[in-house]
Design a protein around this motif. Structure first.
Motif, mmCIF file in Angstrom:
data_model
loop_
_atom_site.group_PDB
_atom_site.id
_atom_site.type_symbol
_atom_site.label_atom_id
_atom_site.label_comp_id
_atom_site.label_asym_id
_atom_site.label_seq_id
_atom_site.Cartn_x
_atom_site.Cartn_y
_atom_site.Cartn_z
ATOM 1 N N UNK B 200 0.841 -1.201 0.000
ATOM 2 C CA UNK B 200 0.000 0.000 0.000
ATOM 3 C C UNK B 200 0.878 1.253 0.000
ATOM 4 N N UNK B 201 1.886 1.262 0.882
ATOM 5 C CA UNK B 201 2.770 2.444 0.945
ATOM 6 C C UNK B 201 3.425 2.695 -0.406
ATOM 7 N N UNK B 202 3.882 1.611 -1.048
ATOM 8 C CA UNK B 202 4.520 1.774 -2.364
ATOM 9 C C UNK B 202 3.538 2.335 -3.394
ATOM 10 N N UNK B 203 2.307 1.845 -3.343
ATOM 11 C CA UNK B 203 1.322 2.328 -4.313
ATOM 12 C C UNK B 203 0.956 3.787 -4.054
ATOM 13 N N UNK B 204 0.887 4.162 -2.768
ATOM 14 C CA UNK B 204 0.589 5.566 -2.434
ATOM 15 C C UNK B 204 1.700 6.458 -2.990
ATOM 16 N N UNK B 205 2.967 5.991 -2.836
ATOM 17 C CA UNK B 205 4.093 6.769 -3.371
ATOM 18 C C UNK B 205 3.980 6.913 -4.887
ATOM 19 N N UNK B 206 3.550 5.832 -5.538
ATOM 20 C CA UNK B 206 3.398 5.881 -6.989
ATOM 21 C C UNK B 206 2.299 6.864 -7.394
ATOM 22 N N UNK B 207 1.185 6.822 -6.668
ATOM 23 C CA UNK B 207 0.089 7.737 -6.989
ATOM 24 C C UNK B 207 0.523 9.188 -6.787
ATOM 25 N N UNK B 208 1.343 9.408 -5.733
ATOM 26 C CA UNK B 208 1.814 10.781 -5.481
ATOM 27 C C UNK B 208 2.631 11.293 -6.656
ATOM 28 N N UNK B 209 3.388 10.392 -7.282
ATOM 29 C CA UNK B 209 4.196 10.813 -8.438
ATOM 30 C C UNK B 209 3.311 11.298 -9.565
ATOM 31 N N UNK B 210 2.087 10.739 -9.664
ATOM 32 C CA UNK B 210 1.187 11.160 -10.748
ATOM 33 C C UNK B 210 0.471 12.458 -10.402
ATOM 34 N N UNK B 211 -0.041 12.548 -9.164
ATOM 35 C CA UNK B 211 -0.969 13.662 -8.889
ATOM 36 C C UNK B 211 -0.332 14.833 -8.156
ATOM 37 N N UNK B 212 0.830 14.609 -7.537
ATOM 38 C CA UNK B 212 1.421 15.700 -6.764
ATOM 39 C C UNK B 212 2.484 16.424 -7.586
ATOM 40 N N UNK B 213 2.511 17.739 -7.469
ATOM 41 C CA UNK B 213 3.563 18.499 -8.139
ATOM 42 C C UNK B 213 4.910 18.144 -7.506
ATOM 43 N N UNK B 214 4.923 18.021 -6.163
ATOM 44 C CA UNK B 214 6.134 17.598 -5.456
ATOM 45 C C UNK B 214 5.768 16.418 -4.554
ATOM 46 N N UNK B 215 6.060 15.190 -5.006
ATOM 47 C CA UNK B 215 5.628 14.005 -4.261
ATOM 48 C C UNK B 215 6.167 13.962 -2.834
ATOM 49 N N UNK B 216 7.284 14.683 -2.554
ATOM 50 C CA UNK B 216 7.829 14.629 -1.202
ATOM 51 C C UNK B 216 7.051 15.534 -0.238
ATOM 52 N N UNK B 217 6.385 16.537 -0.819
ATOM 53 C CA UNK B 217 5.562 17.425 -0.008
ATOM 54 C C UNK B 217 4.122 17.354 -0.507
ATOM 55 N N UNK B 218 3.442 16.224 -0.218
ATOM 56 C CA UNK B 218 2.107 16.016 -0.795
ATOM 57 C C UNK B 218 1.094 17.049 -0.302
#
Lengths: 323, 235
Positions: B200-218
């Motif tokens: 789940x954590x890995x998938x959340x990180x992947x989704x952040x890469x798609x929808x977040x401008x900066x995945x590290x600061x969601x």
């Protein structure tokens, strides 16, 4: 367990770490020894008193250092061997898991299908034949595992006279039937009768394993030549020559080892458990014979030779106990 | 009629599965190794054969099932994959799911379970695609198109796997509310809520890469410590 690239490379990395640390320790110890010897020798050469005593100490020191190095080399060698066995063992677990579970899965699938569906008689017959095949495969794997346990480190206690030539010809017939091959796939050459002393069941297992391998590792067409002969010094020879996939020199050293299989398990292209040739070797060793393999290289076929002592020059009275 | 590709080198198993799926009304093709499977699925130069689902064995000659799944995903193909293998340990299952499989079944399996899993996967795909509302969503600057399994953001188009789409849809449906990891595992992965996995954590990180401008600061997809995850549509 070599299921994955990353896990395999992890295991490989660990193996190389062990070997590197071991070799580094050996190098450091050798360097220390040599350094100590040079320093010690030059000091003794400059010394004025108790020279003999110093040489005696020097001598014993050298012996102890050498023992230390020898011990270290021994431990590293054993470690490498252990790591290799471990690797083969996990491959074996993987291979046996696959070899046992695949026919079980297939049997279960067909049994479920027979229970769940309305089938025509023809279809039903076809499914029964498929299930027979799966059962045979399961049986062969179970036999392999049991035979490997049974023939390991065991000498033949009760050697009986048997006709090796007849036993080999019978094994050829069995292999032809089992693999549903045309009879001309195998060519038998040599003696019509060759009496030796041995364990007929064990020898048949070994011969069948060799013939099975010859078929399994053949390319499109199976062409196997089998020779049985005797030489002057009371030894019988069995040679199985195939024109199959062969192997490189690097693998020849290892193929008789328990669990050894060429290639990675998860990408295996031929079924097996890595026990077949190990059983051959164990049986032959039990008869105080030898077994060897030759191959000119990959795709160039291979030849397996078994040598067995105990040829009976004059057939004894009574019935030979060939199987 | 849904089309299924069975990738299995054991002829008896492949034949038995094909027989059953054909009775169930599927159109079935069989590939005996990974290379053939990839060729048929990606079918370069030819019109794609259009499979709706792949049943993929892990132990294959040449290229293993994990590699086939990974290559397929890399090639931009997101056909649902049901992985089959003799190894049924949790770590094998997780590895398959993380590598691109959408469901996993250990051999030997029950025939009714296999049939149900396939039906389930096809149904889940329909659910993710548009069977359940919403068919599309806007998360900040990102546009999510569930019908085509796509996220368009920052001038780029990202393809979603079935599991990614299902996870995102679950979060969108529950926007503004915390969704627990257990609920996600149960609804998306179809496994027990207490399964120990980083999936789940890995998938959340992947989704952040798609929808977040900066995945590290969601700004939209937040981790709520000890509780789960929360999607905020408008930051």
């Amino acid at each position: 367990m070599p299921a994955s690239g990353s896990q395999l490379s992890g295991a490989k990395r660990r193996k190389w770490l062990h070997i590197t640390v071991g070799v580094a320790l050996i190098v450091v110890t050798v360097a220390l020894t040599v350094g100590w010897q040079i320093l010690g020798a030059s000091e003794i050469a400059r010394a004025r008193e108790a020279v003999t005593l110093r040489w005696v100490v020097y001598f014993f020191g050298t012996v102890l250092f050498s023992l230390l190095i020898a011990g270290l080399v021994l431990i590293v060698t054993l470690l490498v061997r252990e790591v290799r066995l471990n690797e083969r063992q996990s491959n074996f677990v993987s291979a046996v898991t696959h070899e046992l579970k695949t026919p079980v899965a297939s049997l279960k699938l067909y049994l479920d299908t027979l229970q769940l569906r309305e089938l025509s008689d023809g279809r039903r017959e076809e499914f029964y034949r498929t299930m027979q095949q799966d059962l045979q495969r399961l049986h062969a794997t179970i036999n392999n595992v049991l035979n490997a346990a049974m023939y390991t480190d065991r000498h033949v206690v009760d050697a009986q006279p048997l006709d090796l030539a007849k036993l080999v010809r019978h094994s050829i017939d069995l292999t032809v039937t089992r693999h549903q091959l045309p009879p001309d796939c195998f060519r038998y050459e040599g003696a019509q009768e060759l009496m030796i002393r041995g364990d007929a069941t064990a020898l048949e297992t070994a011969v069948l394993n060799l013939l099975d391998n010859a078929v399994k590792y053949s390319k499109d067409k199976v062409e196997v030549r089998v020779e049985v002969s005797r030489n002057g010094d009371g030894q019988a020879h069995l040679r199985v020559h195939d024109r199959g996939v062969g192997m490189s020199r690097a693998h020849l050293r290892f193929i008789f080892k328990r669990f050894y299989r060429i290639g990675r398990e998860v990408r295996r292209s031929r079924t097996g458990t890595g026990l077949g040739l190990f059983i051959v070797k164990s049986v032959v060793k039990g008869h105080r014979g030898t077994v060897s393999a030759e191959s000119p290289g990959p795709d160039l076929g291979s030849t397996f030779t078994i040598t067995l002592p105990g040829v009976i020059e004059e057939p004894e009275g009574g019935q030979p106990a060939a199987s | 009629m849904p089309r299924i590709l069975i990738v299995e080198d054991e002829a008896n198993l492949a034949k038995g599965m094909q027989f059953n799926f054909e009775i169930e009304g599927y159109d079935v093709a069989v590939a005996a190794d990974g290379a053939e499977a990839l060729k048929r699925l990606t079918s370069k130069g030819q019109p794609p054969e259009g499979f709706d689902l792949v049943i993929l064995d892990v132990m294959l000659p040449g290229m293993d099932g994990y590699a086939v799944a990974e290559r397929l995903r890399e090639a931009g193909d997101f056909t649902p994959i049901l992985m089959l293998t003799a190894k049924g340990r949790p770590e094998d299952i997780v590895r398959g799911l993380e590598g691109g499989a959408d469901d996993y079944l250990a051999k030997p399996f029950e025939l009714p379970v296999l049939l149900a899993r396939v039906k389930g996967l096809l149904r889940r795909r329909e659910w993710a695609r548009g069977g359940a509302e919403p068919a599309a969503a806007r998360v900040g600057e990102a546009e999510v198109d569930f019908g085509n399994f796509e996220v368009r953001a920052r001038g780029q188009t990202f393809h979603l796997t079935l599991l990614e789409a299902m996870l995102l849809k679950l979060l969108v449906q529950n926007a503004g509310r915390v969704v627990s990891k257990g609920e996600i595992l149960e609804k998306v992965w179809n496994v027990s809520p207490d399964t120990a996995t980083r999936a789940v954590d890995n998938f959340i990180m992947r989704l952040r890469k798609y929808i977040e401008a900066d995945p590290r600061l969601p700004k939209h997809l937040h981790t709520v410590r000890g509780a789960g995850y929360k999607l905020v549509l408008e930051a």
